[in-house]
Motif scaffolding. Structure first.
Motif, PDB file in Angstrom:
ATOM      1  N   HIS A 130     -75.107  18.425 -80.647  1.00 12.04           N
ATOM      2  CA  HIS A 130     -75.349  18.973 -79.305  1.00 12.04           C
ATOM      3  C   HIS A 130     -74.180  19.806 -78.848  1.00 12.04           C
ATOM      4  CE1 HIS A 130     -76.483  19.165 -74.890  1.00 12.04           C
ATOM      5  NE2 HIS A 130     -77.760  18.979 -75.406  1.00 12.04           N
ATOM      6  N   SER A 131     -74.697  21.054 -78.073  1.00 13.43           N
ATOM      7  CA  SER A 131     -73.586  22.094 -77.981  1.00 13.43           C
ATOM      8  C   SER A 131     -72.928  21.541 -76.456  1.00 13.43           C
ATOM      9  CB  SER A 131     -73.971  23.370 -77.861  1.00 13.43           C
ATOM     10  OG  SER A 131     -74.980  23.599 -76.694  1.00 13.43           O
ATOM     11  N   ASP A 132     -73.468  20.983 -75.624  1.00 11.57           N
ATOM     12  CA  ASP A 132     -72.934  20.580 -74.395  1.00 11.57           C
ATOM     13  C   ASP A 132     -71.950  19.265 -74.511  1.00 11.57           C
ATOM     14  OD1 ASP A 132     -73.738  22.901 -73.191  1.00 11.57           O
ATOM     15  OD2 ASP A 132     -75.473  21.955 -72.582  1.00 11.57           O
ATOM     16  N   GLU A 167     -69.374  16.326 -73.546  1.00 10.89           N
ATOM     17  CA  GLU A 167     -68.792  15.713 -72.386  1.00 10.89           C
ATOM     18  C   GLU A 167     -67.296  15.424 -72.740  1.00 10.89           C
ATOM     19  OE1 GLU A 167     -69.352  12.050 -68.994  1.00 10.89           O
ATOM     20  OE2 GLU A 167     -70.790  12.462 -70.652  1.00 10.89           O
ATOM     21  N   ARG A 178     -64.479  27.659 -75.474  1.00 12.75           N
ATOM     22  CA  ARG A 178     -64.586  26.655 -74.810  1.00 12.75           C
ATOM     23  C   ARG A 178     -63.253  26.123 -74.396  1.00 12.75           C
ATOM     24  NH1 ARG A 178     -69.344  24.083 -76.927  1.00 12.75           N
ATOM     25  NH2 ARG A 178     -69.188  22.863 -74.823  1.00 12.75           N
TER      26      ARG A 178
END
Length: 480
Positions: free
Chosen positions: A326-328, A330, A357
């Motif tokens: 997943h790119s997002d 945390e 980023r």
């Protein structure tokens, strides 16, 4: 019933104590051995906490504490004098994670202790509201309490009542308080319960088995047990079984934690006192992650607790890869370089062909990264400029048909050498300056994090193992 009611009655608001120096404002807590008030030190208008010792078997007539049975006489005489003596010793101890004791005195036929007024939830309240802490938060709190205990032990005192209810979360971290059961130790680090302490066993689940006996030896290892039980609660949001139940065969439920932490808790919660780590420093070495060096100088923490727990070798060479689907991602709210608390507007910029980023950082690490980049760019600029200068000089010398052309060629070569060595010196000075900004827990002077995308997965590479572990935990559903 009347005597019990009398014993539970607090002093009226506005009561003056300490020869009129303190004015009571409100009751803020009570336990089995006293009432705590919020009060005002009139000469400075400083708010403080005042503990009034109200022992079992005692009641109140007007403002005075009176004995109503044999237990009251025993506590008032023997334990009252002990509180006075130990409060004087506590007054001499200053530690950021230990509540300060200001003064103590006799009044109203009992003992009063004025101490620092702390505001914030207890660790128990925080866990009840928020749930179990993640590994690093729990170790931060445990390290802070370990520092407080190390300070007590250094002064030959043991706390004997470490538990989540007796630690408050403040702006400076977890602070240990409640000195009701504090006792002195002799040079062998062993104390024996005086008869006047019979029945004062601490809290089930946190009290070690030796607390249940009148003559069982106690020492720093007793506090290690309680600290271990507190860390168990922070990690699992549940109180461990009492020492009595465990001695009767009740198993200690296993937590879903790292193996080294499991081993550390298992050692601290051994029932025989001589089977536990003999000091909080030794316990802390057991819970320190294998990738971090063991810390043995916890006698007097002069650095922050999480630095004590997380200090890593400077410029660690390991790279710890975390692959996500997943790119997002945390991010833990810690600096990705030194693992200290992240600061606002101090993000570390990670550039890659896959895009830019932003990862949490701190101003100190941004500073050494900026200076290190300046060193690299300065050296590169100088080397790059010297090459064409040398080329021009060599060409002029090779094709010279006059002394003037030869001189010009040599001049270009000299200028090239000057530029090259100036750039090298500039880079060395900047690198030295960057080294000065590095903290012991920094993992890399320039690039603590890299990021790439290969068309299928997102690959993060960290040079701080603790940050990598926390990042992996926060993104567990997407980790390959």
């Amino acid at each position: 019933m009347l005597l019990a009611a009398l014993a539970a009655t607090p002093l009226p608001t506005e009561t003056l104590l300490g020869e009129g120096r303190y004015r009571l404002e409100s009751e803020i807590g009570r336990g089995g051995y006293g009432i705590t008030y919020g009060a005002l030190l009139l000469e400075s208008e400083q708010r403080v906490a005042i503990k009034e010792c109200v022992f079992p078997g005692c009641g109140r007539e007007q403002n005075n504490i009176v004995v109503v049975d044999e237990d009251g006489a025993k506590f008032l005489d023997a334990w009252g004098e002990r509180v006075l003596e130990q409060a004087k010793q506590l007054k001499a101890i200053e530690h950021p994670h230990l509540a300060r004791v200001f003064e103590t005195w006799r009044e109203n036929n009992t003992v009063y202790v004025a101490m620092e007024l702390l505001e914030g939830p207890t660790l128990h309240q925080h866990i009840e509201a928020q749930g179990a802490l993640d590994m690093q938060e729990a170790l931060n709190c445990a390290s802070e309490l370990a520092g407080a205990l190390a300070a007590l032990h250094k002064h030959n005192l043991v706390h004997l009542d470490v538990k989540p209810e007796n630690a408050i979360l403040t702006e400076r971290g977890a602070v240990l308080l409640d000195f009701d059961l504090v006792q002195p130790c002799d040079e062998k680090d062993i104390s024996t319960r005086p008869l006047s302490l019979s029945g004062r066993i601490g809290t089930p689940g946190y009290a070690p088995p030796e607390s249940y006996g009148e003559h069982a030896p106690q020492g720093a290892a007793s506090d290690v047990y309680s600290l271990g039980a507190t860390l168990y609660f922070l990690l699992g949001a549940s109180t461990p079984p009492s020492a009595v139940d465990r001695a009767a065969g009740v198993e200690l439920p296993a937590l879903d934690i790292a193996p080294h932490l499991h081993s550390a808790l298992e050692a601290a919660l051994q029932l025989p006192i001589d089977a536990r780590p003999l000091s909080v420093q030794a316990f802390q070495e057991l819970w320190t992650p294998p990738s971090s060096p063991a810390l043995t100088d916890a006698d007097d923490f002069s650095f922050t607790a999480h630095e004590a727990n997380l200090a890593q070798s400077r410029l660690a060479s390991g790279v710890y890869r975390v692959v996500l689907t997943h790119s997002d991602a945390e991010f833990p709210q810690r600096c990705a370089c030194c693992f200290e608390k992240a600061e606002r507007d101090a993000d570390i910029v990670v550039n890659s062909p896959s895009g830019r980023r932003y990862v949490p950082g701190c101003q100190a690490c941004l500073r050494h990264q900026s200076v290190s980049r300046a060193a690299s760019s300065g050296t590169g600029w100088g080397a790059g400029l010297s090459v064409p200068l040398v080329t021009i000089g060599a060409y002029l010398c090779a094709t010279s048909d006059s002394f003037s052309q030869l001189g010009a060629g040599l001049l270009f070569c000299l200028i090239a050498l000057f530029v090259f060595f100036t750039a090298i010196n500039y880079g060395a000075l900047k690198s030295s300056r960057a080294e000065e900004f590095l903290k012991s827990s920094c993992c890399h002077p320039v690039e603590p994090v890299t990021y790439s995308f290969n068309g299928q997965v997102y690959i993060w590479r960290f040079k701080n193992v603790m940050y990598a572990e926390e990042f992996k935990k926060k993104n567990a559903p997407f980790v390959v």
